[in-house]
Structure formats: C-alpha cells, structure tokens
Write an enzyme that holds these catalytic residues in place. Sequence first.
Site, PDB file in Angstrom:
ATOM      1  N   ASP A   1       0.818  -1.208   0.000  1.00 22.58           N
ATOM      2  CA  ASP A   1       0.000   0.000   0.000  1.00 22.58           C
ATOM      3  C   ASP A   1       0.855   1.262   0.000  1.00 22.58           C
ATOM      4  O   ASP A   1       2.079   1.198   0.145  1.00 22.58           O
ATOM      5  CB  ASP A   1      -0.970  -0.006   1.200  1.00 22.58           C
ATOM      6  CG  ASP A   1      -0.340  -0.568   2.478  1.00 22.58           C
ATOM      7  OD1 ASP A   1       0.900  -0.546   2.589  1.00 22.58           O
ATOM      8  OD2 ASP A   1      -1.087  -1.026   3.355  1.00 22.58           O
TER       9      ASP A   1
ATOM     10  N   GLU B   1      -9.722  -1.420   5.254  1.00 28.03           N
ATOM     11  CA  GLU B   1     -10.376  -1.093   6.515  1.00 28.03           C
ATOM     12  C   GLU B   1     -11.669  -1.911   6.665  1.00 28.03           C
ATOM     13  O   GLU B   1     -12.149  -2.498   5.688  1.00 28.03           O
ATOM     14  CB  GLU B   1     -10.681   0.414   6.549  1.00 28.03           C
ATOM     15  CG  GLU B   1      -9.432   1.301   6.492  1.00 28.03           C
ATOM     16  CD  GLU B   1      -8.615   1.314   7.794  1.00 28.03           C
ATOM     17  OE1 GLU B   1      -8.662   0.329   8.564  1.00 28.03           O
ATOM     18  OE2 GLU B   1      -7.917   2.321   8.032  1.00 28.03           O
TER      19      GLU B   1
ATOM     20  N   ASP C   1      -7.642  -2.149  14.217  1.00 26.90           N
ATOM     21  CA  ASP C   1      -9.049  -2.304  13.805  1.00 26.90           C
ATOM     22  C   ASP C   1      -9.252  -3.525  12.900  1.00 26.90           C
ATOM     23  O   ASP C   1     -10.319  -3.704  12.326  1.00 26.90           O
ATOM     24  CB  ASP C   1      -9.564  -1.027  13.125  1.00 26.90           C
ATOM     25  CG  ASP C   1      -8.869  -0.724  11.794  1.00 26.90           C
ATOM     26  OD1 ASP C   1      -7.980  -1.501  11.383  1.00 26.90           O
ATOM     27  OD2 ASP C   1      -9.230   0.295  11.154  1.00 26.90           O
TER      28      ASP C   1
ATOM     29  N   HIS D   1      -7.522  -4.276  10.089  1.00 32.21           N
ATOM     30  CA  HIS D   1      -7.202  -4.166   8.656  1.00 32.21           C
ATOM     31  C   HIS D   1      -5.947  -4.960   8.301  1.00 32.21           C
ATOM     32  O   HIS D   1      -5.054  -5.132   9.126  1.00 32.21           O
ATOM     33  CB  HIS D   1      -7.074  -2.697   8.211  1.00 32.21           C
ATOM     34  CG  HIS D   1      -5.885  -1.961   8.731  1.00 32.21           C
ATOM     35  ND1 HIS D   1      -5.973  -0.738   9.365  1.00 32.21           N
ATOM     36  CD2 HIS D   1      -4.552  -2.242   8.706  1.00 32.21           C
ATOM     37  CE1 HIS D   1      -4.767  -0.326   9.696  1.00 32.21           C
ATOM     38  NE2 HIS D   1      -3.883  -1.222   9.315  1.00 32.21           N
TER      39      HIS D   1
HETATM   40  C1  F6R Z   1       1.327  -1.531   6.051  1.00 35.81           C
HETATM   41  C2  F6R Z   1       0.067  -2.252   6.174  1.00 35.81           C
HETATM   42  C3  F6R Z   1      -0.733  -2.205   7.427  1.00 35.81           C
HETATM   43  C4  F6R Z   1       0.102  -2.431   8.677  1.00 35.81           C
HETATM   44  C5  F6R Z   1      -0.772  -2.277   9.908  1.00 35.81           C
HETATM   45  C6  F6R Z   1       0.005  -2.493  11.187  1.00 35.81           C
HETATM   46  O1  F6R Z   1       1.890  -1.764   4.763  1.00 35.81           O
HETATM   47  O2  F6R Z   1      -0.329  -2.844   5.232  1.00 35.81           O
HETATM   48  O3  F6R Z   1      -1.729  -3.198   7.360  1.00 35.81           O
HETATM   49  O4  F6R Z   1       0.680  -3.699   8.627  1.00 35.81           O
HETATM   50  O5  F6R Z   1      -1.319  -0.994   9.923  1.00 35.81           O
HETATM   51  O6  F6R Z   1       0.929  -1.455  11.346  1.00 35.81           O
HETATM   52  P1  F6R Z   1       2.129  -1.594  12.388  1.00 35.81           P
HETATM   53  O7  F6R Z   1       2.966  -2.704  11.899  1.00 35.81           O
HETATM   54  O8  F6R Z   1       2.872  -0.276  12.298  1.00 35.81           O
HETATM   55  O9  F6R Z   1       1.519  -1.850  13.697  1.00 35.81           O
END
Ligand code: F6R
Length: 259
Positions: free
Chosen positions: A66, A142, A135, A137
Amino acid sequence: MAEVVIVPDRAAAGALIAEEIAALIARRPDAVLGLATGSTPLPVYEALRSRLAGVDVSRVRAFALDEYVGLDPAHPESYRSVIAREVVEPLGLDPDRIRVPDGTLDGIEHHGEDYEAAIAAAGGVDLQILGIGTDGHIGFNEPGSSFASRTRVKTLTRQTRADNARFFPSIDDVPRHCITQGLGTILDARHLVLLAFGERKAAAVAGAVEGAVTASLPGSAIQLHPHVTVVIDEPAASRLAHADYYREAFAGKPEWQGL
Ligand code: F6R
C-alpha cells in the site's frame, strides 16, 4: 486453518521468517515477495540483512501492499521511501524490480489497475508479509472492505490515522486516503505470513484467526486461504482460545513440512 506460531519475541519472529524467505529465494532466485510497511515487519527485514548476506538477490522482485495518496513520494514516510530505506537499500535489491503502488494524484484512477496488471505479469506473489491494524485491517483494507476487492483507493479510519500519527508531526498530517492491494489481491498470494506483536494487537489477532469470517474484520479473510502462517508473540496471542493447541501442534511438527 492458519498455522499459528507463538514466538518469544520479535527477533525470533524475524529469524523464522527470514529463514523461510531465504529458502524461497534459494528455490526460486526470481521470487516475488509481498512487502508490508509499518513497525511489524521490521524484525524480518533486520534478520534478512545477515541471512541474505552473500546471497544473489539480483533477480528478486517485490510488491508493496500500500501507499498513502497525495503524499510526496520523496516524503520520508511515504511507503516508497520506507521500502527503499528499510528493504531495498539494506538488502541490496534491484530498485527496478521493486514496486510500490503509485499514490500520486495524477492518473490515480488508473493506478490500481496498473498495479494489478504488474503483479499478474510477474506471475503473482510467492510470499506475502502482512501486519494487522488494531481495527483488524490488512494492507489498508479497513473494516467493510470486500473480500473480492482489488488494488484501489480507500479512506483510512480515524483509528488507523491515530495509530500512524507516530510517524508524522500530528494526526492532521497523516493522509486521509491510501491506495492498497485489495483483500482479493492479497488472497491470491501463494503463502501469507501475518505477524503481530504486543497486547494492542491481541483482539485483532483473535478475531482474524478464530473469529467469524467477516468484512467487519478484514484480517479474518486469511481463514479463506489454504497456506497461512501467523507469527505472534505471547501478548498478541493472549486472547486466543486455542493457544495451547497451536503450541503443541508446532512443537510436534515434522521438520520436512516447513512453514
Ligand atoms: C502496512 C500495512 C498495514 C500495517 C498495519 C500495522 O503496509 O499494510 O496493514 O501492517 O497498519 O501497522 P504496524 O505494523 O505499524 O503496527
């Protein structure tokens, strides 16, 4: 069912998955990796530095999950910059073989389709690294995201923007939109590796691994995939009903099975 591996700490998770990635590259020198950003995958990238030292990685390809929309690609927190800094440069990968979704506004309506075409032309992703949001995702899909979704523009939840505010001067500086691989795109990868650390992730992990399969918790999409490895520490495992079973199954696993 996903294989759940409960590890003592982040470094152990990094070492385990770095070994799996090294084995993949040994089998297939032009392997296609799926890269996540954020804090979670950093122990894997860290472990890969020593594990891949001396390994020919010149043909390895990769696709990031992403990117923020409308953030200057040269901004230090753009995922293009993060992937260059944390993965491409330290591992010595060929930058021309590494793609990040294009979040620039010019032509944004076509960037998702173009990204899907590039993944398909590469023959699909061999091993997809995933983190999970508080959450639920995965990627930036989301709650409410379709399980059939492909790479597209999404609006970030306030919770995700608050979680990611640590990378920016304030929450107001966190972009509101992103371009993310869809759940359908992620499910097409041949092996999913979901990592999570810390108590803050425990509810999302329990929902993804043991809860109902529902778009309200996008991480639960992993239950639809035939080859998933979930690597978590004890705090992230703290809400799993069957943690003892996962421990027993992993401890008794024959080595030939691999991950
Ligand atoms: C990032 C992504 C997100 C993160 C998620 C957890 O490329 O795809 O799904 O993996 O937001 O973020 P962290 O690892 O910073 O807790």
